[in-house]
Design a protein around this motif. Structure first.
Motif, mmCIF file in Angstrom:
data_model
loop_
_atom_site.group_PDB
_atom_site.id
_atom_site.type_symbol
_atom_site.label_atom_id
_atom_site.label_comp_id
_atom_site.label_asym_id
_atom_site.label_seq_id
_atom_site.Cartn_x
_atom_site.Cartn_y
_atom_site.Cartn_z
ATOM 1 N N ALA A 154 23.039 52.123 -14.285
ATOM 2 C CA ALA A 154 21.703 53.031 -14.240
ATOM 3 C C ALA A 154 22.154 54.680 -15.806
ATOM 4 O O ALA A 154 21.551 55.175 -15.953
ATOM 5 C CB ALA A 154 22.697 53.843 -13.074
ATOM 6 N N SER A 204 17.310 61.374 -13.616
ATOM 7 C CA SER A 204 17.669 62.042 -12.778
ATOM 8 C C SER A 204 17.076 62.637 -12.034
ATOM 9 O O SER A 204 17.725 62.949 -10.880
ATOM 10 C CB SER A 204 19.240 62.970 -14.001
ATOM 11 O OG SER A 204 19.543 62.295 -14.459
ATOM 12 N N ARG A 236 15.619 61.039 -9.656
ATOM 13 C CA ARG A 236 16.921 60.256 -8.407
ATOM 14 C C ARG A 236 17.104 61.028 -7.452
ATOM 15 O O ARG A 236 17.095 61.065 -6.591
ATOM 16 C CB ARG A 236 17.789 59.531 -9.455
ATOM 17 C CG ARG A 236 18.912 58.766 -8.501
ATOM 18 C CD ARG A 236 19.665 58.322 -9.498
ATOM 19 N NE ARG A 236 20.421 59.279 -10.778
ATOM 20 C CZ ARG A 236 20.648 59.179 -11.534
ATOM 21 N NH1 ARG A 236 19.508 58.215 -12.206
ATOM 22 N NH2 ARG A 236 21.233 60.060 -11.929
ATOM 23 N N GLN A 245 16.084 61.468 -3.332
ATOM 24 C CA GLN A 245 17.513 61.171 -2.390
ATOM 25 C C GLN A 245 16.929 61.945 -0.546
ATOM 26 O O GLN A 245 16.463 62.704 -0.341
ATOM 27 C CB GLN A 245 18.962 61.959 -2.425
ATOM 28 C CG GLN A 245 18.900 61.142 -4.101
ATOM 29 C CD GLN A 245 20.039 60.053 -3.617
ATOM 30 O OE1 GLN A 245 20.822 59.691 -2.274
ATOM 31 N NE2 GLN A 245 19.962 58.978 -4.605
ATOM 32 N N LEU A 266 17.821 53.623 -9.646
ATOM 33 C CA LEU A 266 16.223 54.745 -9.414
ATOM 34 C C LEU A 266 16.105 52.886 -8.973
ATOM 35 O O LEU A 266 15.863 52.493 -9.280
ATOM 36 C CB LEU A 266 16.017 54.610 -10.472
ATOM 37 C CG LEU A 266 15.150 55.576 -11.072
ATOM 38 C CD1 LEU A 266 15.201 57.150 -9.693
ATOM 39 C CD2 LEU A 266 14.234 55.912 -12.278
ATOM 40 N N TRP A 272 12.322 54.072 -0.572
ATOM 41 C CA TRP A 272 12.603 55.864 -0.338
ATOM 42 C C TRP A 272 12.429 55.855 1.539
ATOM 43 O O TRP A 272 12.240 55.023 1.949
ATOM 44 C CB TRP A 272 12.037 56.237 -0.205
ATOM 45 C CG TRP A 272 10.781 55.974 -0.679
ATOM 46 C CD1 TRP A 272 9.852 55.246 -1.188
ATOM 47 C CD2 TRP A 272 9.959 56.491 0.510
ATOM 48 N NE1 TRP A 272 8.314 55.034 -0.773
ATOM 49 C CE2 TRP A 272 8.599 55.846 0.533
ATOM 50 C CE3 TRP A 272 10.001 57.477 1.208
ATOM 51 C CZ2 TRP A 272 7.460 56.279 1.271
ATOM 52 C CZ3 TRP A 272 8.774 57.392 2.618
ATOM 53 C CH2 TRP A 272 7.175 56.842 2.232
ATOM 54 N N ALA A 289 9.694 54.213 -8.791
ATOM 55 C CA ALA A 289 10.373 56.509 -8.159
ATOM 56 C C ALA A 289 8.953 56.722 -7.751
ATOM 57 O O ALA A 289 8.985 57.664 -6.677
ATOM 58 C CB ALA A 289 11.740 56.137 -9.334
#
Length: 536
Positions: A266, A275, A278, A282, A304, A308, A334
């Protein structure tokens, strides 16, 4: 159910204490009886000695009288007079000793009477001699009378002696019997203690020492880097529990090792935009009362991922789950994952059923390149109705685990498996439509429903878990997940998630991972709600 080692030790201790107390009581009682019998034997011997002394005195009296009658010499009267003077004291002593050994009292009275009769005769004979009537005292009649009277004394004395001999024989036999019993009790107690000691050593060796040695060897193998080493779960329940805890720790270390490796990768994805992506991917981890949530996501590259998942509280009794797997991984995947995640959550919040949510989101994929697609599993848990509604867009089938006793109420097939806390049923929740892609615009996904009762567990995962291959090309598959459920049980959702992640990683060995790994577990609690446990 096998008893715990602590309970076995307690039971063994109670047995040892009871055995020792019983043996000590028996030995004490026997020793007390032996002491009493020995004392009685001493009393009988003392009574016999007094009886012998008294008989000697009687003989001295009779000998002195006979000598006096034959010779007229007064010196012969000395033994007679001495014996006559000592006789009352000896008789009183004999009576006391006789009472101590429970002898028949009339025997002493008969002896005293016979002796007194002879004394009366003796005094008459002495008076005749002293008055000069020696010939009259020496007549056959007088002599015969004296002999008969003294024979009567001897008969009474023989009666006493016979009783003492018989009583002494009986008590001596009892002393011998008690001594033998005492020897047997001591030998049996020592033998029993020896057997219990040996049995205790064997139990400790089999239940603690040997399992501990094996567990230590396996733990050293894990410490040496062999994370696939089998940790033996044998011995006492406490040892099996310890082995289970060590296994859980090993599984966590295995999973965290991969996370550490991905975190190093990462470092190449640390731009501000990445960032932010990411963070947005979450899980928010919303939850409702009565459902315990656990999840773990391990990206294939860095931190990443294309995988999900998230949960959303739709009402106090309804919880939504969205789990997706975008093709590829890295920043571009992502971005697409974040778009799908927010679209599906928004659809669920709007009150759409899972199938309707997938249909609506797919309609918005106009302009998305055909090569960019995703699978998704969407579910809504309703604790008030006791149901789970789901739609599956080309995603690996979810698993619904529940107690076997309730499996008869589930849609077919509900297949039993054996887990540590009892048999459980498992039911696959298969696809209800194709994967999400711009090439299937206009497709409508169906919504299916299954029971979801207290104690049930919904397990969802991505294909990175089931398609992990070992060195021979064999996939981990749903069988690997079910084997993990069999080994770990389905009572502890967070532990099961960690165990499945670790088992899949160990199955793949040291080969580089090609896909993200995600495992999510929703568990319907039986009594009290639990806070979510999220990882990854």
């Amino acid at each position: 159910m096998q008893k715990g080692l602590a309970r076995q030790v307690l039971v063994a201790s109670v047995v040892v204490v009871a055995l020792t107390a019983g043996a000590a009581t028996a030995v004490a009682v026997t020793a007390n009886q032996l002491s009493d019998s020995q004392a009685r034997l001493d009393d009988l011997a003392a009574a016999g000695r007094v009886e012998s002394q008294l008989l000697t005195g009687y003989v001295d009296e009779e000998t002195g009288l006979r000598g006096y009658l034959l010779t007229g010499g007064t010196t012969f009267l000395d033994p007679y007079q001495q014996a006559e003077a000592a006789s009352p004291a000896l008789t009183a002593t004999l009576r006391s000793r006789w009472a101590a050994v429970d002898g028949p009292p009339d025997a002493i009275t008969a002896l005293e009477t016979a002796h007194q009769n002879w004394i009366d005769y003796a005094q008459g004979q002495i008076a005749l001699v002293q008055s000069g009537h020696v010939d009259e005292a020496r007549t056959v009649a007088a002599t015969s009378e004296g002999k008969e009277l003294f024979d009567s004394i001897r008969q009474r004395e023989q009666t006493l002696d016979s009783w003492l001999s018989s009583a002494t024989s009986r008590v001596a036999d009892r002393v011998g019997s008690l001594q033998q019993r005492l020897t047997v009790l001591l030998t049996a107690t020592l033998a029993a203690l020896l057997v219990l000691t040996v049995a205790g050593c064997v139990v400790l060796w089999r239940s603690v020492a040997r399992p501990l040695v094996r567990l230590a060897e396996a733990t050293r193998a894990v410490a040496g880097g062999n994370l696939s080493a089998e940790l033996p779960v044998t011995g006492a329940p406490e040892m099996r529990s310890l082995a289970g805890d060590v296994t859980a720790m090993r599984d966590r270390l295995t999973a965290d090792l991969h996370t550490t490796r991905r975190s190093l990768e990462a470092l190449e994805q640390t731009g501000p935009a990445v960032s932010a992506l990411r963070t947005a991917l979450q899980p928010a981890g919303e939850h409702i009362a009565g459902v315990r949530i656990a999840g773990r996501l391990d990206p294939a590259e860095g931190v990443l991922a294309g995988d999900w998942y998230d949960t959303v509280a739709l009402s106090p009794t309804r919880l939504g789950l969205v789990l997706g797997d975008v093709a590829g991984h890295g920043p571009s995947s992502a971005v697409f994952a974040l778009r799908l995640k927010h679209s599906l959550i928004t659809a669920l919040r709007a009150g759409l059923e899972p199938g309707q949510a997938l249909t609506g989101v797919c309609a918005e994929l106009v302009g998305v390149p055909p090569g960019q697609f995703a699978t998704a599993f969407v579910a809504v848990l309703d604790t008030e109705r006791g149901t789970v509604s789901y739609a599956n867009a080309g995603h690996p089938a979810g698993l619904l685990l529940g107690p076997l006793a309730e499996s008869v109420q589930r849609p077919s097939p509900a297949v039993p498996i054996v887990a540590p806390h009892g048999p459980r049923s498992w039911l696959e929740l298969p696809t209800t439509g194709p994967l999400l892609s711009s090439i299937v615009l206009g497709w409508a996904w169906n919504t299916a429903t299954a029971p979801f009762r207290p104690g049930d567990l919904l397990l969802a995962y991505t294909d990175g878990v089931t398609e992990t291959r070992d060195g021979h090309g064999t996939e981990f598959g749903i069988r690997g997940i079910l084997d993990t459920v069999t080994a770990v049980g389905a009572e502890d959702g967070p532990r099961l998630v960690e165990a499945i992640a670790a088992a899949s990683m160990r199955f793949g060995g040291n080969t580089a991972r090609r896909d993200d790994h995600t495992v999510v577990c929703l568990q319907r609690t039986r009594s009290r709600p639990a806070v979510p446990v999220l990882a990854g």
